[in-house]
Design a protein around this motif. Structure first.
Motif, PDB file in Angstrom:
ATOM      1  N   ARG A 221      42.789  21.563  43.762  1.00  0.00           N
ATOM      2  CA  ARG A 221      41.804  21.538  42.697  1.00  0.00           C
ATOM      3  C   ARG A 221      40.777  20.466  43.000  1.00  0.00           C
ATOM      4  O   ARG A 221      41.140  19.333  43.308  1.00  0.00           O
ATOM      5  N   ALA A 222      39.514  20.810  42.930  1.00  0.00           N
ATOM      6  CA  ALA A 222      38.437  19.840  43.098  1.00  0.00           C
ATOM      7  C   ALA A 222      38.044  19.370  41.711  1.00  0.00           C
ATOM      8  O   ALA A 222      37.731  20.165  40.844  1.00  0.00           O
ATOM      9  N   LEU A 223      38.086  18.062  41.475  1.00  0.00           N
ATOM     10  CA  LEU A 223      37.871  17.501  40.155  1.00  0.00           C
ATOM     11  C   LEU A 223      36.760  16.476  40.184  1.00  0.00           C
ATOM     12  O   LEU A 223      36.465  15.899  41.214  1.00  0.00           O
ATOM     13  N   SER A 224      36.164  16.218  39.044  1.00  0.00           N
ATOM     14  CA  SER A 224      35.197  15.127  38.965  1.00  0.00           C
ATOM     15  C   SER A 224      35.526  14.256  37.771  1.00  0.00           C
ATOM     16  O   SER A 224      36.003  14.728  36.756  1.00  0.00           O
ATOM     17  N   ARG A 225      35.282  12.976  37.922  1.00  0.00           N
ATOM     18  CA  ARG A 225      35.504  12.015  36.856  1.00  0.00           C
ATOM     19  C   ARG A 225      34.319  12.071  35.915  1.00  0.00           C
ATOM     20  O   ARG A 225      33.178  11.820  36.312  1.00  0.00           O
ATOM     21  N   THR A 226      34.535  12.412  34.650  1.00  0.00           N
ATOM     22  CA  THR A 226      33.424  12.553  33.728  1.00  0.00           C
ATOM     23  C   THR A 226      33.120  11.276  32.977  1.00  0.00           C
ATOM     24  O   THR A 226      32.026  11.075  32.490  1.00  0.00           O
ATOM     25  N   GLN A 227      34.088  10.386  32.862  1.00  0.00           N
ATOM     26  CA  GLN A 227      33.844   9.135  32.168  1.00  0.00           C
ATOM     27  C   GLN A 227      34.907   8.123  32.581  1.00  0.00           C
ATOM     28  O   GLN A 227      36.022   8.485  32.894  1.00  0.00           O
ATOM     29  N   PRO A 228      34.582   6.824  32.600  1.00  0.00           N
ATOM     30  CA  PRO A 228      35.557   5.822  32.992  1.00  0.00           C
ATOM     31  C   PRO A 228      36.630   5.687  31.934  1.00  0.00           C
ATOM     32  O   PRO A 228      36.374   5.814  30.743  1.00  0.00           O
ATOM     33  N   LYS A 229      37.869   5.449  32.390  1.00  0.00           N
ATOM     34  CA  LYS A 229      38.978   5.226  31.481  1.00  0.00           C
ATOM     35  C   LYS A 229      39.765   4.025  31.984  1.00  0.00           C
ATOM     36  O   LYS A 229      39.910   3.813  33.171  1.00  0.00           O
ATOM     37  N   TYR A 230      40.310   3.255  31.079  1.00  0.00           N
ATOM     38  CA  TYR A 230      41.022   2.043  31.455  1.00  0.00           C
ATOM     39  C   TYR A 230      42.344   1.977  30.703  1.00  0.00           C
ATOM     40  O   TYR A 230      42.500   2.516  29.613  1.00  0.00           O
ATOM     41  N   SER A 231      43.317   1.287  31.274  1.00  0.00           N
ATOM     42  CA  SER A 231      44.607   1.116  30.609  1.00  0.00           C
ATOM     43  C   SER A 231      45.163  -0.252  30.941  1.00  0.00           C
ATOM     44  O   SER A 231      44.688  -0.951  31.831  1.00  0.00           O
ATOM     45  N   LYS A 232      46.204  -0.620  30.213  1.00  0.00           N
ATOM     46  CA  LYS A 232      46.839  -1.922  30.398  1.00  0.00           C
ATOM     47  C   LYS A 232      47.437  -2.042  31.799  1.00  0.00           C
ATOM     48  O   LYS A 232      47.996  -1.100  32.339  1.00  0.00           O
ATOM     49  N   CYS A 233      47.319  -3.222  32.376  1.00  0.00           N
ATOM     50  CA  CYS A 233      47.858  -3.445  33.717  1.00  0.00           C
ATOM     51  C   CYS A 233      49.376  -3.395  33.692  1.00  0.00           C
ATOM     52  O   CYS A 233      50.020  -3.759  32.707  1.00  0.00           O
ATOM     53  N   LEU A 234      49.937  -2.992  34.834  1.00  0.00           N
ATOM     54  CA  LEU A 234      51.381  -2.950  34.996  1.00  0.00           C
ATOM     55  C   LEU A 234      51.806  -4.052  35.954  1.00  0.00           C
ATOM     56  O   LEU A 234      51.006  -4.645  36.647  1.00  0.00           O
TER      57      LEU A 234
ATOM     58  N   LEU B 280      40.052   2.145  58.089  1.00  0.00           N
ATOM     59  CA  LEU B 280      41.327   2.744  57.721  1.00  0.00           C
ATOM     60  C   LEU B 280      42.341   1.652  57.416  1.00  0.00           C
ATOM     61  O   LEU B 280      42.573   0.761  58.234  1.00  0.00           O
ATOM     62  N   GLN B 281      42.931   1.729  56.231  1.00  0.00           N
ATOM     63  CA  GLN B 281      43.896   0.722  55.794  1.00  0.00           C
ATOM     64  C   GLN B 281      45.058   1.413  55.106  1.00  0.00           C
ATOM     65  O   GLN B 281      44.879   2.361  54.334  1.00  0.00           O
ATOM     66  N   TYR B 282      46.274   0.936  55.386  1.00  0.00           N
ATOM     67  CA  TYR B 282      47.463   1.474  54.736  1.00  0.00           C
ATOM     68  C   TYR B 282      48.128   0.396  53.886  1.00  0.00           C
ATOM     69  O   TYR B 282      48.226  -0.765  54.314  1.00  0.00           O
ATOM     70  N   LEU B 283      48.593   0.778  52.706  1.00  0.00           N
ATOM     71  CA  LEU B 283      49.262  -0.141  51.799  1.00  0.00           C
ATOM     72  C   LEU B 283      50.539   0.495  51.263  1.00  0.00           C
ATOM     73  O   LEU B 283      50.542   1.675  50.895  1.00  0.00           O
ATOM     74  N   CYS B 284      51.597  -0.287  51.215  1.00  0.00           N
ATOM     75  CA  CYS B 284      52.845   0.186  50.606  1.00  0.00           C
ATOM     76  C   CYS B 284      52.799  -0.163  49.124  1.00  0.00           C
ATOM     77  O   CYS B 284      53.144  -1.279  48.723  1.00  0.00           O
ATOM     78  N   THR B 285      52.338   0.771  48.335  1.00  0.00           N
ATOM     79  CA  THR B 285      52.204   0.557  46.895  1.00  0.00           C
ATOM     80  C   THR B 285      52.077   1.905  46.210  1.00  0.00           C
ATOM     81  O   THR B 285      52.122   2.953  46.857  1.00  0.00           O
ATOM     82  N   THR B 286      51.918   1.886  44.900  1.00  0.00           N
ATOM     83  CA  THR B 286      51.712   3.107  44.139  1.00  0.00           C
ATOM     84  C   THR B 286      50.316   3.084  43.531  1.00  0.00           C
ATOM     85  O   THR B 286      49.675   2.030  43.444  1.00  0.00           O
ATOM     86  N   ALA B 287      49.861   4.234  43.079  1.00  0.00           N
ATOM     87  CA  ALA B 287      48.531   4.316  42.479  1.00  0.00           C
ATOM     88  C   ALA B 287      48.443   3.460  41.232  1.00  0.00           C
ATOM     89  O   ALA B 287      47.453   2.746  41.012  1.00  0.00           O
ATOM     90  N   GLU B 288      49.483   3.501  40.408  1.00  0.00           N
ATOM     91  CA  GLU B 288      49.440   2.747  39.154  1.00  0.00           C
ATOM     92  C   GLU B 288      49.428   1.240  39.390  1.00  0.00           C
ATOM     93  O   GLU B 288      48.859   0.482  38.595  1.00  0.00           O
TER      94      GLU B 288
ATOM     95  N   GLU C 169      45.041  -4.405  40.951  1.00  0.00           N
ATOM     96  CA  GLU C 169      44.313  -5.247  41.896  1.00  0.00           C
ATOM     97  C   GLU C 169      42.816  -5.306  41.601  1.00  0.00           C
ATOM     98  O   GLU C 169      42.068  -5.945  42.333  1.00  0.00           O
ATOM     99  N   ASN C 170      42.401  -4.613  40.525  1.00  0.00           N
ATOM    100  CA  ASN C 170      40.973  -4.561  40.170  1.00  0.00           C
ATOM    101  C   ASN C 170      40.134  -4.068  41.341  1.00  0.00           C
ATOM    102  O   ASN C 170      39.026  -4.559  41.585  1.00  0.00           O
ATOM    103  N   ILE C 171      40.694  -3.118  42.062  1.00  0.00           N
ATOM    104  CA  ILE C 171      40.009  -2.570  43.229  1.00  0.00           C
ATOM    105  C   ILE C 171      38.810  -1.733  42.791  1.00  0.00           C
ATOM    106  O   ILE C 171      38.821  -1.118  41.720  1.00  0.00           O
ATOM    107  N   LYS C 172      37.780  -1.740  43.592  1.00  0.00           N
ATOM    108  CA  LYS C 172      36.581  -0.958  43.292  1.00  0.00           C
ATOM    109  C   LYS C 172      36.936   0.529  43.285  1.00  0.00           C
ATOM    110  O   LYS C 172      37.626   1.011  44.180  1.00  0.00           O
TER     111      LYS C 172
END
Length: 281
Positions: free
Chosen positions: A7-20, A153-161, A166-169
């Protein structure tokens, strides 16, 4: 025929949630409630880590479908960039490096089967996976390639959440292919995809539909009869219907622009795009 789709998707508006809380690259740390990771899946794919780049091994289907998946991504990105969502341009109209300059996130990258080609298309790519063994294989595989050692190219051992903390761009493109059926919390994964995607960006996801046909093709044929993938690779109960997926995506501000099925030809070993999404979508 076996079928798959993206599925090709587009972000229609920014959304934010509490950090984990941060996550550590240990299977024990992947058991908290607000996590997409299943320790059983980590152990399963961690055990396959040494075979990620064996084109004739257990993960051969992923290698076979990669050209078609990449073409779909290239077409989708080009379509969004041209602001034309009604039709997808043909591969012939797409430049050799259509992702040039774009920031791309590959969620559940495994050994980098999709991640490396994305970087070769000109993107600045971050591949993430919760299995440390898979990340180690991905890093080792690209280490000796001068084309992949240009800082793109960078690899990280982590999850999306946890990457969100990390406040990544936000990324221009987010991919999560053949992943959502292996996570413990699909809704959290889609929420994370939305949060990591910049407004107006494009996301690409694929998974399997929960139908009788998907059980026959993906479980009985692919795993038990043809042995295309190891027995136990998929759990039919974790497959998600398009209606369920659409609701979760819409809840997170994602709009579906294009859906395509993908058929496997067992005689040629090749995949092709098609309309039928009854097995994967």
């Amino acid at each position: 025929m076996m079928r798959a789709a993206c599925r090709a998707l587009s972000r229609t508006q920014p959304k934010y949630s509490k950090c984990l809380r941060p996550i550590l690259p240990s299977s024990r740390s992947f058991t908290r409630w607000h996590s997409t990771v299943s320790s059983d899946e980590i152990n399963k794919f961690g055990g396959m880590a040494s075979r990620w780049w064996d084109v004739d091994g257990d993960l051969k289907p992923l290698h076979q479908m990669n050209p078609t998946r990449l073409n779909f991504i290239k077409q989708g990105v080009s379509s969004m960039q041209s602001s034309s969502t009604d039709t997808i341009p043909s591969p012939e109209t797409i430049t050799r490096r259509p992702l040039q300059g774009l920031r791309v996130l590959d969620i559940g990258c495994g050994g980098g089967i999709l991640t490396e080609p994305l970087a070769r298309l000109g993107a600045h790519v971050v591949g993430i996976d919760a299995a440390s063994a898979s990340i180690a294989v991905a890093q080792a595989h690209c280490a000796g390639d001068p084309d992949l050692n240009q800082g793109n190219l960078q690899y990280l051992c982590t999850t999306a959440e946890d990457l969100i903390q990390e406040n990544i761009k936000p990324f221009d493109v987010v991919c999560s292919l053949e992943v959502v059926e292996h996570v413990s919390n699909p809704k959290l994964l889609i929420q994370s995809v939305s949060q990591l995607l910049r407004p107006g960006g494009s996301a690409f996801m694929s998974t399997m539909n929960r139908t009788h046909l998907s059980y026959v093709y993906a479980i009985l044929f692919a795993e038990h009869l043809l042995r295309l993938t190891p027995v136990g690779t998929h759990d039919w109960a974790k497959f998600i219907s398009p209606q369920e997926m659409a609701r979760m995506m819409e809840d997170e501000g994602l709009k579906v622009h294009c859906t395509s099925g993908m058929a496997y030809n067992p005689f040629t070993g090749r995949w092709s795009l098609q309309r039928d999404t009854s097995v994967n979508y």
